[in-house]
Design a protein around this motif. Structure first.
Motif, PDB file in Angstrom:
ATOM      1  N   ARG A  96       0.845  -1.183   0.000  1.00  0.00           N
ATOM      2  CA  ARG A  96       0.000   0.000   0.000  1.00  0.00           C
ATOM      3  C   ARG A  96       0.889   1.245   0.000  1.00  0.00           C
ATOM      4  NH1 ARG A  96      -3.261  -3.005  -1.311  1.00  0.00           N
ATOM      5  NH2 ARG A  96      -5.310  -3.493  -0.443  1.00  0.00           N
ATOM      6  N   SER A  97       0.304   2.357  -0.370  1.00  0.00           N
ATOM      7  CA  SER A  97       0.972   3.650  -0.279  1.00  0.00           C
ATOM      8  C   SER A  97       1.216   3.992   1.189  1.00  0.00           C
ATOM      9  CB  SER A  97       0.085   4.720  -0.924  1.00  0.00           C
ATOM     10  OG  SER A  97       0.432   5.994  -0.480  1.00  0.00           O
ATOM     11  N   THR A  98       2.214   4.827   1.453  1.00  0.00           N
ATOM     12  CA  THR A  98       2.470   5.251   2.838  1.00  0.00           C
ATOM     13  C   THR A  98       1.367   6.175   3.365  1.00  0.00           C
ATOM     14  OG1 THR A  98       3.940   6.935   1.911  1.00  0.00           O
ATOM     15  CG2 THR A  98       4.977   4.979   2.838  1.00  0.00           C
ATOM     16  N   SER A  99       0.475   6.629   2.482  1.00  0.00           N
ATOM     17  CA  SER A  99      -0.663   7.451   2.936  1.00  0.00           C
ATOM     18  C   SER A  99      -1.835   6.575   3.395  1.00  0.00           C
ATOM     19  CB  SER A  99      -1.127   8.379   1.815  1.00  0.00           C
ATOM     20  OG  SER A  99      -1.600   7.631   0.703  1.00  0.00           O
ATOM     21  N   PHE A 100      -1.713   5.262   3.210  1.00  0.00           N
ATOM     22  CA  PHE A 100      -2.788   4.341   3.610  1.00  0.00           C
ATOM     23  C   PHE A 100      -2.884   4.327   5.138  1.00  0.00           C
ATOM     24  CE2 PHE A 100      -4.792   0.186   4.296  1.00  0.00           C
ATOM     25  CZ  PHE A 100      -5.784   0.194   3.325  1.00  0.00           C
ATOM     26  N   PRO A 101      -4.101   4.256   5.700  1.00  0.00           N
ATOM     27  CA  PRO A 101      -4.253   4.283   7.168  1.00  0.00           C
ATOM     28  C   PRO A 101      -3.498   3.141   7.859  1.00  0.00           C
ATOM     29  CG  PRO A 101      -6.383   4.516   6.076  1.00  0.00           C
ATOM     30  CD  PRO A 101      -5.403   4.178   5.004  1.00  0.00           C
ATOM     31  N   THR A 102      -3.026   3.414   9.062  1.00  0.00           N
ATOM     32  CA  THR A 102      -2.335   2.371   9.844  1.00  0.00           C
ATOM     33  C   THR A 102      -3.245   1.791  10.925  1.00  0.00           C
ATOM     34  OG1 THR A 102      -1.443   4.088  11.298  1.00  0.00           O
ATOM     35  CG2 THR A 102      -0.048   3.365   9.461  1.00  0.00           C
ATOM     36  N   THR A 103      -4.501   2.264  10.965  1.00  0.00           N
ATOM     37  CA  THR A 103      -5.482   1.702  11.898  1.00  0.00           C
ATOM     38  C   THR A 103      -6.781   1.418  11.154  1.00  0.00           C
ATOM     39  OG1 THR A 103      -6.373   3.873  12.516  1.00  0.00           O
ATOM     40  CG2 THR A 103      -4.541   3.027  13.843  1.00  0.00           C
ATOM     41  N   SER A 104      -7.580   0.534  11.713  1.00  0.00           N
ATOM     42  CA  SER A 104      -8.910   0.251  11.188  1.00  0.00           C
ATOM     43  C   SER A 104      -9.869   0.225  12.362  1.00  0.00           C
ATOM     44  CB  SER A 104      -8.924  -1.105  10.467  1.00  0.00           C
ATOM     45  OG  SER A 104     -10.227  -1.445  10.049  1.00  0.00           O
ATOM     46  N   ASN A 105     -10.836   1.130  12.357  1.00  0.00           N
ATOM     47  CA  ASN A 105     -11.749   1.277  13.496  1.00  0.00           C
ATOM     48  C   ASN A 105     -10.966   1.448  14.798  1.00  0.00           C
ATOM     49  OD1 ASN A 105     -14.368   0.893  12.094  1.00  0.00           O
ATOM     50  ND2 ASN A 105     -13.508  -1.116  11.641  1.00  0.00           N
ATOM     51  N   TYR A 111       1.779  -3.926  10.143  1.00  0.00           N
ATOM     52  CA  TYR A 111       2.462  -3.489   8.924  1.00  0.00           C
ATOM     53  C   TYR A 111       3.963  -3.354   9.160  1.00  0.00           C
ATOM     54  CZ  TYR A 111       2.746   1.243  10.885  1.00  0.00           C
ATOM     55  OH  TYR A 111       3.030   2.321  11.685  1.00  0.00           O
ATOM     56  N   ASP A 112       4.706  -3.265   8.065  1.00  0.00           N
ATOM     57  CA  ASP A 112       6.150  -3.011   8.086  1.00  0.00           C
ATOM     58  C   ASP A 112       6.455  -1.913   7.092  1.00  0.00           C
ATOM     59  OD1 ASP A 112       7.610  -4.799   9.921  1.00  0.00           O
ATOM     60  OD2 ASP A 112       6.709  -6.418   8.740  1.00  0.00           O
ATOM     61  N   ASP A 113       7.473  -1.113   7.390  1.00  0.00           N
ATOM     62  CA  ASP A 113       7.945  -0.134   6.419  1.00  0.00           C
ATOM     63  C   ASP A 113       8.612  -0.865   5.258  1.00  0.00           C
ATOM     64  OD1 ASP A 113       7.089   2.033   7.941  1.00  0.00           O
ATOM     65  OD2 ASP A 113       8.947   2.057   9.111  1.00  0.00           O
ATOM     66  N   HIS A 114       8.530  -0.287   4.070  1.00  0.00           N
ATOM     67  CA  HIS A 114       9.102  -0.930   2.884  1.00  0.00           C
ATOM     68  C   HIS A 114      10.039   0.042   2.175  1.00  0.00           C
ATOM     69  CE1 HIS A 114       8.528  -2.620  -1.392  1.00  0.00           C
ATOM     70  NE2 HIS A 114       9.377  -3.404  -0.765  1.00  0.00           N
ATOM     71  N   ALA A 116      10.254   4.537   0.857  1.00  0.00           N
ATOM     72  CA  ALA A 116       9.706   5.848   1.209  1.00  0.00           C
ATOM     73  C   ALA A 116       8.308   6.036   0.629  1.00  0.00           C
ATOM     74  CB  ALA A 116      10.627   6.953   0.698  1.00  0.00           C
ATOM     75  N   GLU A 117       7.961   5.224  -0.381  1.00  0.00           N
ATOM     76  CA  GLU A 117       6.667   5.345  -1.066  1.00  0.00           C
ATOM     77  C   GLU A 117       5.666   4.269  -0.667  1.00  0.00           C
ATOM     78  OE1 GLU A 117       6.035   7.853  -3.232  1.00  0.00           O
ATOM     79  OE2 GLU A 117       8.019   8.608  -2.702  1.00  0.00           O
ATOM     80  N   THR A 118       6.164   3.166  -0.123  1.00  0.00           N
ATOM     81  CA  THR A 118       5.303   1.988   0.068  1.00  0.00           C
ATOM     82  C   THR A 118       5.441   1.400   1.465  1.00  0.00           C
ATOM     83  OG1 THR A 118       7.060   0.630  -0.901  1.00  0.00           O
ATOM     84  CG2 THR A 118       5.285   1.334  -2.367  1.00  0.00           C
ATOM     85  N   ARG A 119       4.380   0.659   1.843  1.00  0.00           N
ATOM     86  CA  ARG A 119       4.332   0.005   3.149  1.00  0.00           C
ATOM     87  C   ARG A 119       3.774  -1.398   2.934  1.00  0.00           C
ATOM     88  NH1 ARG A 119       1.016   3.764   6.353  1.00  0.00           N
ATOM     89  NH2 ARG A 119       2.829   5.074   6.669  1.00  0.00           N
ATOM     90  N   ILE A 120       4.181  -2.330   3.790  1.00  0.00           N
ATOM     91  CA  ILE A 120       3.703  -3.714   3.688  1.00  0.00           C
ATOM     92  C   ILE A 120       2.687  -3.981   4.800  1.00  0.00           C
ATOM     93  CG2 ILE A 120       4.344  -6.161   3.640  1.00  0.00           C
ATOM     94  CD1 ILE A 120       7.283  -5.180   3.169  1.00  0.00           C
ATOM     95  N   TYR A 121       1.478  -4.366   4.402  1.00  0.00           N
ATOM     96  CA  TYR A 121       0.466  -4.820   5.353  1.00  0.00           C
ATOM     97  C   TYR A 121       0.317  -6.336   5.174  1.00  0.00           C
ATOM     98  CZ  TYR A 121      -0.808   0.105   5.929  1.00  0.00           C
ATOM     99  OH  TYR A 121      -0.781   1.451   6.195  1.00  0.00           O
ATOM    100  N   ILE A 187       6.515  -7.821  -5.693  1.00  0.00           N
ATOM    101  CA  ILE A 187       7.729  -7.025  -5.559  1.00  0.00           C
ATOM    102  C   ILE A 187       8.556  -7.497  -4.360  1.00  0.00           C
ATOM    103  CG2 ILE A 187       6.764  -5.222  -4.055  1.00  0.00           C
ATOM    104  CD1 ILE A 187       8.315  -3.139  -5.677  1.00  0.00           C
ATOM    105  N   LEU A 188       7.924  -8.258  -3.465  1.00  0.00           N
ATOM    106  CA  LEU A 188       8.601  -8.767  -2.266  1.00  0.00           C
ATOM    107  C   LEU A 188       9.271 -10.119  -2.496  1.00  0.00           C
ATOM    108  CD1 LEU A 188       5.765  -7.827   0.248  1.00  0.00           C
ATOM    109  CD2 LEU A 188       7.899  -6.580  -0.145  1.00  0.00           C
ATOM    110  N   ASN A 189       9.113 -10.675  -3.706  1.00  0.00           N
ATOM    111  CA  ASN A 189       9.729 -11.960  -4.042  1.00  0.00           C
ATOM    112  C   ASN A 189      11.150 -11.704  -4.556  1.00  0.00           C
ATOM    113  OD1 ASN A 189      10.517 -14.432  -5.081  1.00  0.00           O
ATOM    114  ND2 ASN A 189       8.545 -14.879  -6.039  1.00  0.00           N
ATOM    115  N   ASP A 190      12.101 -11.660  -3.631  1.00  0.00           N
ATOM    116  CA  ASP A 190      13.485 -11.309  -3.977  1.00  0.00           C
ATOM    117  C   ASP A 190      14.099 -12.245  -5.004  1.00  0.00           C
ATOM    118  OD1 ASP A 190      13.409  -9.153  -2.283  1.00  0.00           O
ATOM    119  OD2 ASP A 190      14.315 -10.207  -0.594  1.00  0.00           O
ATOM    120  N   SER A 191      13.810 -13.545  -4.885  1.00  0.00           N
ATOM    121  CA  SER A 191      14.420 -14.501  -5.822  1.00  0.00           C
ATOM    122  C   SER A 191      13.907 -14.264  -7.243  1.00  0.00           C
ATOM    123  CB  SER A 191      14.144 -15.946  -5.384  1.00  0.00           C
ATOM    124  OG  SER A 191      12.756 -16.190  -5.297  1.00  0.00           O
TER     125      SER A 191
END
Length: 269
Positions: A96-105, A111-114, A116-121, A187-191
């Motif tokens: 997701r974009s780094t502007s995506f919410p980090t909470t739900s309700n 999540y993890d940082d990925h 400067a533009e993206t985040r991993i949920y 994009i997370l599949n390094d191999s």
């Protein structure tokens, strides 16, 4: 055709999402419409300006139908009982974009940082949709974030990576579009990325403009960067869940954003 406005979009969404258990709240200042289930008291907020922009690009009501489908699936999945134990093979990372919410309700999402533009949920797949994993669900199932992360990374490596290619001005662009909800996650599949890196003869770039596409490029000349910028922007504005219009260089296992400065054929890395 009568000009579409935010308020007309609001009325259309309310009409198409009409349901005896769903209530609507309109935030005039933010121009957003929240749809909430009366039983679960959980819901989803829709940026009406975003829907309007999507409609204006295509001048097609199908753009609105996409959002209606997304909201219906999301609200339905919120009512489904979710378990992680026993569903280990159905846990995946989602980009997701780094502007995506980090909470739900008001509950923190896992999540993890990925970049400067993206985040991993992290999500558990439910078939037609998936549910993002939050801290409350982790605690309830007595699991750690590291355990979930290991499961998700193992599963994303097992996804197929079939690609279609297109050659433009001597540059080759490869598209992964499986429509399984996890195309950008590859994009997370390094191999997979490392294997592709060995095959390119020019500069390798990686792009995730929206959730349902991964673009790998073999850039051979300066014109290739302009084509890449136009390509990713087109996917970004037309994606149901946009991520980033920026592309990345892939060097020694690291992703570095590329800033392409238009037709002067200069790039700032």
């Amino acid at each position: 055709m009568e000009k579409m406005t935010v308020l007309k979009i609001k009325r259309l969404m309310e009409e198409k999402l009409s349901h005896p258990n769903w209530v609507f709240t309109y935030d005039r200042e933010k121009e957003s419409l929240r749809v909430e289930d009366k039983e679960t008291q959980k819901g989803i907020s829709i940026s009406l300006q975003g829907v309007l922009s999507k409609y204006e690009q295509s001048n097609d009501l199908n753009a609105i139908e996409e959002y209606v489908y997304y909201v219906k699936e999301a609200l339905t999945s919120m009512k489904m009982p979710v378990q992680l134990n026993g569903a280990e093979r159905h846990i995946y990372p989602v980009i997701r974009s780094t502007s995506f919410p980090t909470t739900s309700n008001d509950i923190p999402l896992v999540y993890d940082d990925h970049t400067a533009e993206t985040r991993i949920y992290y999500a558990v797949d439910l078939g037609k949709s998936y549910k993002l994993i939050d801290e409350q669900l982790l605690q309830r199932e007595n699991l750690t974030k590291n355990t979930i992360k290991e499961m998700a990374m193992f599963n994303v490596r097992s996804l197929p990576t079939n690609m279609k290619e297109d050659v433009v001005a001597g540059n080759t662009f490869y598209f992964v579009r499986s429509n399984d909800g996890y195309d950008a996650s590859r994009i997370l599949n390094d191999s997979f990325l490392d294997s592709f890196k060995k095959q390119v003869s020019g500069t390798m770039t990686v792009s995730v403009p929206h959730q349902d596409v991964l673009i790998l490029s073999d850039i051979q000349n300066e014109v290739g960067y302009d084509i890449l910028a136009e390509l990713t922007m087109s996917f970004f504005v037309n994606g149901k869940i946009p991520i980033t219009a920026l592309s990345f260089l892939y060097e020694e296992g690291e992703l570095e954003p590329i800033f392409i400065l238009g037709k002067d054929n200069k790039k700032n890395k």
